[in-house]
Design a protein around this motif. Structure first.
Motif, mmCIF file in Angstrom:
data_model
loop_
_atom_site.group_PDB
_atom_site.id
_atom_site.type_symbol
_atom_site.label_atom_id
_atom_site.label_comp_id
_atom_site.label_asym_id
_atom_site.label_seq_id
_atom_site.Cartn_x
_atom_site.Cartn_y
_atom_site.Cartn_z
ATOM 1 N N LEU A 161 -8.836 0.207 3.099
ATOM 2 C CA LEU A 161 -9.130 -0.458 1.837
ATOM 3 C C LEU A 161 -10.021 -1.665 2.076
ATOM 4 N N LEU A 169 0.266 5.280 -1.424
ATOM 5 C CA LEU A 169 -0.657 5.690 -0.371
ATOM 6 C C LEU A 169 0.143 6.105 0.855
ATOM 7 N N ALA A 227 -2.880 -0.840 -9.686
ATOM 8 C CA ALA A 227 -1.600 -0.438 -9.089
ATOM 9 C C ALA A 227 -0.946 -1.607 -8.364
ATOM 10 N N GLU A 242 0.831 -1.207 0.000
ATOM 11 C CA GLU A 242 0.000 0.000 0.000
ATOM 12 C C GLU A 242 0.866 1.258 0.000
ATOM 13 N N VAL A 274 -12.010 4.920 -5.169
ATOM 14 C CA VAL A 274 -10.738 4.647 -5.846
ATOM 15 C C VAL A 274 -10.495 3.141 -5.902
ATOM 16 N N ASP A 275 -10.146 2.669 -7.071
ATOM 17 C CA ASP A 275 -9.814 1.257 -7.279
ATOM 18 C C ASP A 275 -8.294 1.139 -7.411
ATOM 19 N N HIS A 276 -7.669 0.423 -6.490
ATOM 20 C CA HIS A 276 -6.208 0.283 -6.473
ATOM 21 C C HIS A 276 -5.737 -1.036 -7.084
ATOM 22 N N SER A 323 -4.842 -6.281 1.471
ATOM 23 C CA SER A 323 -3.755 -6.374 0.493
ATOM 24 C C SER A 323 -2.822 -7.539 0.802
ATOM 25 N N ILE A 367 2.440 1.691 -3.615
ATOM 26 C CA ILE A 367 1.612 2.254 -4.689
ATOM 27 C C ILE A 367 1.313 3.728 -4.443
ATOM 28 N N SER A 404 -10.878 1.627 -2.132
ATOM 29 C CA SER A 404 -10.982 2.410 -0.903
ATOM 30 C C SER A 404 -12.331 2.122 -0.253
#
Length: 320
Positions: free
Chosen positions: A69, A62, A89, A57, A84-86, A110, A60, A79
């Motif tokens: 998340l 953050l 990333a 995290e 927001v779609d991570h 994650s 990328i 999120s």
């Protein structure tokens, strides 16, 4: 972490090289700016291993503190607000190779390995069957990598299994890091005989066939085949029954070198372990003593007698 980090120093040390979620070592990278330091990792295991800390995290971009998340039911990392779609990333992060194991942060969307909440809509999870998105990528790429989360390592049996696997992997990594010769592989396999028998007798024999062909097969073919079967064998649980079989095998190899009193004592201790009275450390300690006191070189070289540093104080639980 860059490409150079993925391959550097893979064979320079016999110490296990372990990936770890950075927060578990006390780094303040959690969503709230805090950490989740594991004292077992930092204080007990730490002196014997080389850590490779990583927080996907943070990697990328953050910061801390940050919005929490969530893992969605369709496998995306978003999120909490859903704004927001991570996922992309995380998917673009490089994966570190040359590791002997990995300790992930439990319950992390994650990094979690087991039972991660997955959401559809609203604040209630649809299920708890997910795996953290970064952890999923790592374990898909390195399927035989020893991996646990810090919560499960509180279980003595799981802790012992994980530690044993990472030290075995480190020994194999060191062997293959240089210009090894077939005779070195023969010696390695012989030293691990009892340990492999305690985990997976069939794969021990399969590994033996790879070793037997090492003199005629291409080096890279032998290395790949032996690594796969060795690591697969170590993933199998060393059950009490298989430990008893390995102990009996050791007994049969050395019985002629022992007096009747010592044979009877060792046999009784193996039986006490089988019945769940004594922990594995008891017959192992007797074997180690006999190996030294009676001059038994085959037994003395067996990794089964000391598969990890004694300072970790494992193998003291009775069978279950």
């Amino acid at each position: 972490m860059g490409e150079a980090d993925e391959t550097a120093d893979r064979g320079a040390s016999g110490r296990p090289r372990l990936g770890v979620s950075s927060c578990l070592l006390g780094e303040p990278v959690r969503f709230n700016g805090g950490h989740s330091r594991s004292r077992f990792l930092t204080d007990e295991l730490g002196p014997y291993v080389d850590w490779v800390p990583y927080c996907p995290e943070i990697e990328i971009g953050l910061g801390t503190p940050r919005e929490t998340l969530r893992l969605t039911v369709d496998g995306r990392l978003v999120s909490r607000s859903g704004a927001v779609d991570h996922s992309a990333a995380i998917a673009a992060l490089p994966l570190t190779g040359g590791l002997d194991g990995y300790v992930f942060k439990a319950k992390s969307p994650s990094c979690g390995v087991h039972g991660i909440a997955r959401y559809a809509e609203g604040d209630q999870p649809a299920n708890h069957s997910g795996r953290g998105l970064f952890a999923q990528r790592m374990l898909a790429q390195f399927a035989l990598l020893a991996a646990e989360d810090e919560g499960r390592l509180n279980d003595p049996a799981l802790r012992e299994e994980f530690v044993e696997r990472v030290f075995a992997s480190a020994r194999l990594r060191v062997l293959f890091s240089g210009a090894w010769q077939p005779r070195a592989l023969v010696a390695f396999h012989a030293r691990h005989k009892l340990q492999l028998l305690a985990h997976d007798p069939a794969r021990y024999r399969a590994a033996g066939r790879v070793v037997a062909a090492a003199g005629s097969a291409p080096r890279e073919v032998t290395e790949s085949a032996y690594r796969d079967v060795f690591q697969a064998a170590m993933t199998a649980r060393a059950s009490p029954g298989r430990h008893v079989n390995a102990l009996h095998h050791a007994f049969s190899r050395i019985a002629r070198e022992l007096g009747r009193g010592r044979r009877d004592d060792l046999s009784a201790r193996i039986e006490s372990y089988r019945r769940g009275v004594d922990p594995l450390s008891v017959p192992i300690a007797i074997l180690a003593h006999y190996a030294s006191d009676c001059g038994l070189p085959w037994l003395a070289t067996q990794t089964y007698l000391q598969p990890f540093p004694p300072g970790l104080r494992l193998r003291h639980s009775v069978p279950r």
